[in-house]
Design a protein around this motif. Sequence first.
Motif, PDB file in Angstrom:
ATOM      1  N   ILE A 183       0.857  -1.193   0.000  1.00  0.00           N
ATOM      2  CA  ILE A 183       0.000   0.000   0.000  1.00  0.00           C
ATOM      3  C   ILE A 183       0.889   1.238   0.000  1.00  0.00           C
ATOM      4  O   ILE A 183       1.789   1.369   0.830  1.00  0.00           O
ATOM      5  N   VAL A 184       0.624   2.136  -0.924  1.00  0.00           N
ATOM      6  CA  VAL A 184       1.374   3.392  -1.029  1.00  0.00           C
ATOM      7  C   VAL A 184       0.410   4.519  -0.669  1.00  0.00           C
ATOM      8  O   VAL A 184      -0.651   4.658  -1.286  1.00  0.00           O
ATOM      9  N   VAL A 185       0.763   5.348   0.313  1.00  0.00           N
ATOM     10  CA  VAL A 185      -0.230   6.257   0.890  1.00  0.00           C
ATOM     11  C   VAL A 185      -0.214   7.666   0.304  1.00  0.00           C
ATOM     12  O   VAL A 185      -1.136   8.440   0.573  1.00  0.00           O
ATOM     13  N   SER A 186       0.796   8.034  -0.492  1.00  0.00           N
ATOM     14  CA  SER A 186       0.870   9.408  -0.977  1.00  0.00           C
ATOM     15  C   SER A 186       1.701   9.473  -2.248  1.00  0.00           C
ATOM     16  O   SER A 186       2.457   8.552  -2.571  1.00  0.00           O
ATOM     17  N   LYS A 187       1.588  10.596  -2.947  1.00  0.00           N
ATOM     18  CA  LYS A 187       2.396  10.789  -4.153  1.00  0.00           C
ATOM     19  C   LYS A 187       3.896  10.845  -3.847  1.00  0.00           C
ATOM     20  O   LYS A 187       4.684  10.246  -4.588  1.00  0.00           O
ATOM     21  N   PRO A 188       4.341  11.539  -2.777  1.00  0.00           N
ATOM     22  CA  PRO A 188       5.779  11.485  -2.467  1.00  0.00           C
ATOM     23  C   PRO A 188       6.250  10.062  -2.186  1.00  0.00           C
ATOM     24  O   PRO A 188       7.338   9.666  -2.628  1.00  0.00           O
ATOM     25  N   ALA A 189       5.443   9.274  -1.479  1.00  0.00           N
ATOM     26  CA  ALA A 189       5.826   7.882  -1.220  1.00  0.00           C
ATOM     27  C   ALA A 189       5.926   7.105  -2.522  1.00  0.00           C
ATOM     28  O   ALA A 189       6.817   6.266  -2.697  1.00  0.00           O
ATOM     29  N   ALA A 190       5.019   7.383  -3.462  1.00  0.00           N
ATOM     30  CA  ALA A 190       5.052   6.699  -4.751  1.00  0.00           C
ATOM     31  C   ALA A 190       6.307   7.071  -5.536  1.00  0.00           C
ATOM     32  O   ALA A 190       7.007   6.198  -6.062  1.00  0.00           O
ATOM     33  N   ARG A 191       6.601   8.365  -5.609  1.00  0.00           N
ATOM     34  CA  ARG A 191       7.758   8.802  -6.402  1.00  0.00           C
ATOM     35  C   ARG A 191       9.070   8.287  -5.817  1.00  0.00           C
ATOM     36  O   ARG A 191       9.935   7.768  -6.537  1.00  0.00           O
ATOM     37  N   ILE A 192       9.230   8.429  -4.502  1.00  0.00           N
ATOM     38  CA  ILE A 192      10.473   8.000  -3.863  1.00  0.00           C
ATOM     39  C   ILE A 192      10.555   6.483  -3.856  1.00  0.00           C
ATOM     40  O   ILE A 192      11.637   5.905  -4.060  1.00  0.00           O
ATOM     41  N   GLY A 193       9.420   5.817  -3.645  1.00  0.00           N
ATOM     42  CA  GLY A 193       9.408   4.363  -3.676  1.00  0.00           C
ATOM     43  C   GLY A 193       9.792   3.816  -5.040  1.00  0.00           C
ATOM     44  O   GLY A 193      10.518   2.814  -5.140  1.00  0.00           O
ATOM     45  N   ILE A 194       9.333   4.458  -6.096  1.00  0.00           N
ATOM     46  CA  ILE A 194       9.684   4.025  -7.451  1.00  0.00           C
ATOM     47  C   ILE A 194      11.185   4.158  -7.687  1.00  0.00           C
ATOM     48  O   ILE A 194      11.813   3.279  -8.291  1.00  0.00           O
ATOM     49  N   ASP A 195      11.772   5.254  -7.218  1.00  0.00           N
ATOM     50  CA  ASP A 195      13.230   5.406  -7.348  1.00  0.00           C
ATOM     51  C   ASP A 195      13.960   4.260  -6.659  1.00  0.00           C
ATOM     52  O   ASP A 195      14.939   3.706  -7.193  1.00  0.00           O
ATOM     53  N   GLN A 250      16.287   0.955  -8.276  1.00  0.00           N
ATOM     54  CA  GLN A 250      17.651   0.625  -7.873  1.00  0.00           C
ATOM     55  C   GLN A 250      17.791  -0.805  -7.361  1.00  0.00           C
ATOM     56  O   GLN A 250      18.832  -1.434  -7.547  1.00  0.00           O
ATOM     57  N   CYS A 251      16.738  -1.297  -6.691  1.00  0.00           N
ATOM     58  CA  CYS A 251      16.897  -2.514  -5.875  1.00  0.00           C
ATOM     59  C   CYS A 251      16.062  -3.700  -6.322  1.00  0.00           C
ATOM     60  O   CYS A 251      16.193  -4.782  -5.743  1.00  0.00           O
ATOM     61  N   TRP A 252      15.199  -3.552  -7.306  1.00  0.00           N
ATOM     62  CA  TRP A 252      14.269  -4.644  -7.638  1.00  0.00           C
ATOM     63  C   TRP A 252      14.317  -4.913  -9.136  1.00  0.00           C
ATOM     64  O   TRP A 252      13.520  -4.366  -9.904  1.00  0.00           O
ATOM     65  N   PRO A 253      15.217  -5.751  -9.595  1.00  0.00           N
ATOM     66  CA  PRO A 253      15.335  -5.997 -11.037  1.00  0.00           C
ATOM     67  C   PRO A 253      14.302  -6.962 -11.583  1.00  0.00           C
ATOM     68  O   PRO A 253      14.145  -7.097 -12.793  1.00  0.00           O
ATOM     69  N   ARG A 254      13.570  -7.658 -10.701  1.00  0.00           N
ATOM     70  CA  ARG A 254      12.637  -8.694 -11.159  1.00  0.00           C
ATOM     71  C   ARG A 254      11.267  -8.105 -11.502  1.00  0.00           C
ATOM     72  O   ARG A 254      10.938  -7.011 -11.050  1.00  0.00           O
ATOM     73  N   PRO A 255      10.440  -8.802 -12.266  1.00  0.00           N
ATOM     74  CA  PRO A 255       9.085  -8.338 -12.543  1.00  0.00           C
ATOM     75  C   PRO A 255       8.291  -8.163 -11.246  1.00  0.00           C
ATOM     76  O   PRO A 255       8.429  -8.951 -10.315  1.00  0.00           O
ATOM     77  N   LEU A 256       7.471  -7.112 -11.195  1.00  0.00           N
ATOM     78  CA  LEU A 256       6.763  -6.765  -9.966  1.00  0.00           C
ATOM     79  C   LEU A 256       5.382  -7.415  -9.949  1.00  0.00           C
ATOM     80  O   LEU A 256       4.362  -6.779 -10.175  1.00  0.00           O
ATOM     81  N   GLN A 257       5.335  -8.703  -9.712  1.00  0.00           N
ATOM     82  CA  GLN A 257       4.075  -9.446  -9.662  1.00  0.00           C
ATOM     83  C   GLN A 257       3.504  -9.385  -8.250  1.00  0.00           C
ATOM     84  O   GLN A 257       3.513 -10.357  -7.504  1.00  0.00           O
ATOM     85  N   LEU A 258       3.030  -8.195  -7.889  1.00  0.00           N
ATOM     86  CA  LEU A 258       2.508  -7.962  -6.553  1.00  0.00           C
ATOM     87  C   LEU A 258       1.147  -7.282  -6.645  1.00  0.00           C
ATOM     88  O   LEU A 258       0.798  -6.705  -7.676  1.00  0.00           O
ATOM     89  N   LYS A 259       0.396  -7.331  -5.549  1.00  0.00           N
ATOM     90  CA  LYS A 259      -0.858  -6.602  -5.449  1.00  0.00           C
ATOM     91  C   LYS A 259      -0.546  -5.211  -4.892  1.00  0.00           C
ATOM     92  O   LYS A 259      -0.146  -5.070  -3.731  1.00  0.00           O
ATOM     93  N   TRP A 260      -0.724  -4.183  -5.730  1.00  0.00           N
ATOM     94  CA  TRP A 260      -0.428  -2.812  -5.338  1.00  0.00           C
ATOM     95  C   TRP A 260      -1.726  -2.053  -5.059  1.00  0.00           C
ATOM     96  O   TRP A 260      -2.702  -2.172  -5.790  1.00  0.00           O
ATOM     97  N   PHE A 261      -1.702  -1.233  -4.000  1.00  0.00           N
ATOM     98  CA  PHE A 261      -2.855  -0.424  -3.625  1.00  0.00           C
ATOM     99  C   PHE A 261      -2.366   0.987  -3.304  1.00  0.00           C
ATOM    100  O   PHE A 261      -1.226   1.171  -2.873  1.00  0.00           O
ATOM    101  N   SER A 262      -3.247   1.962  -3.510  1.00  0.00           N
ATOM    102  CA  SER A 262      -2.889   3.334  -3.171  1.00  0.00           C
ATOM    103  C   SER A 262      -4.037   4.004  -2.430  1.00  0.00           C
ATOM    104  O   SER A 262      -5.198   3.632  -2.584  1.00  0.00           O
TER     105      SER A 262
END
Length: 255
Positions: free
Chosen positions: A60-72, A76-88
């Motif tokens: 769960i991502v709670v805000s736009k800053p969390a989304a932008r920084i989390g994506i960065d 850097q750290c997650w080279p694999r496909p993101l097969q996860l359940k994402w919520f905002s």
Amino acid sequence: MTGWRLLLTRPADESAALSCVLAEQGIFSSCLPLLEIEPIAPSDTMRAVIAGLDRYCAVIVVSKPAARIGIDLLSQCWPRPLQLKWFSVGAATAYVLEAFGLEVSFSAEGDDSEALLELPELREAIARPDPRVLIMRGEGGRELLAERLRELGASVDYLELYRRGLPRYATAALPDRIEAERLNGLVVSSGQGFEHLHQLAGDAWPRLARLPLFVPSPRVAELARAAGAQTVVDCRGANAAALLTALREQPVPVL
């Protein structure tokens, strides 16, 4: 609706974008950011959380800053496909994640934790043995989301990605701006944004409390009313469309 003259208080880049949307509708706005976002430098602990994302049944991502920084950090750290359940929490945060190529679920009923908790997709995601949820957010913040998820049987971890501060202004910067530009409405996008507005208003708050105050959720509306705000308008969302709808429905005050 063009009689509105609004004070925008989001971080500078978000206020600038919102100001452009309002200008297209003939609405004057003035930007005085009351939230300053400071990213937290990535640590080994943060990288370890990202490396272990596949332990979670929901992120769960709670805000736009969390989304932008989390994506960065993901880049850097997650080279694999993101097969996860994402919520905002809210559509605007979802759009940031979707631009990165993620499939995101969010509630169309409101931009708050309460609305997300009612989302059937989230309930389905945690309806499994020993569900584990990761919440990406800023430092501190509300505990409601984690508390309710734990009540539903999930274990919850946080990944805190940034700090929120109040930019430094002169003592009378807020009331002086409102008076100089003849502003007749105030807009905040979060509970902390309102707290900073209240703090910066100082002795001028009883006067400013008479102005219509546009807020994103019932929770922030409650905070504002408890502090003495007299006309609180719950936009039921923090995006531009929600604000425009509320402006159309609210009469322009005669000052």
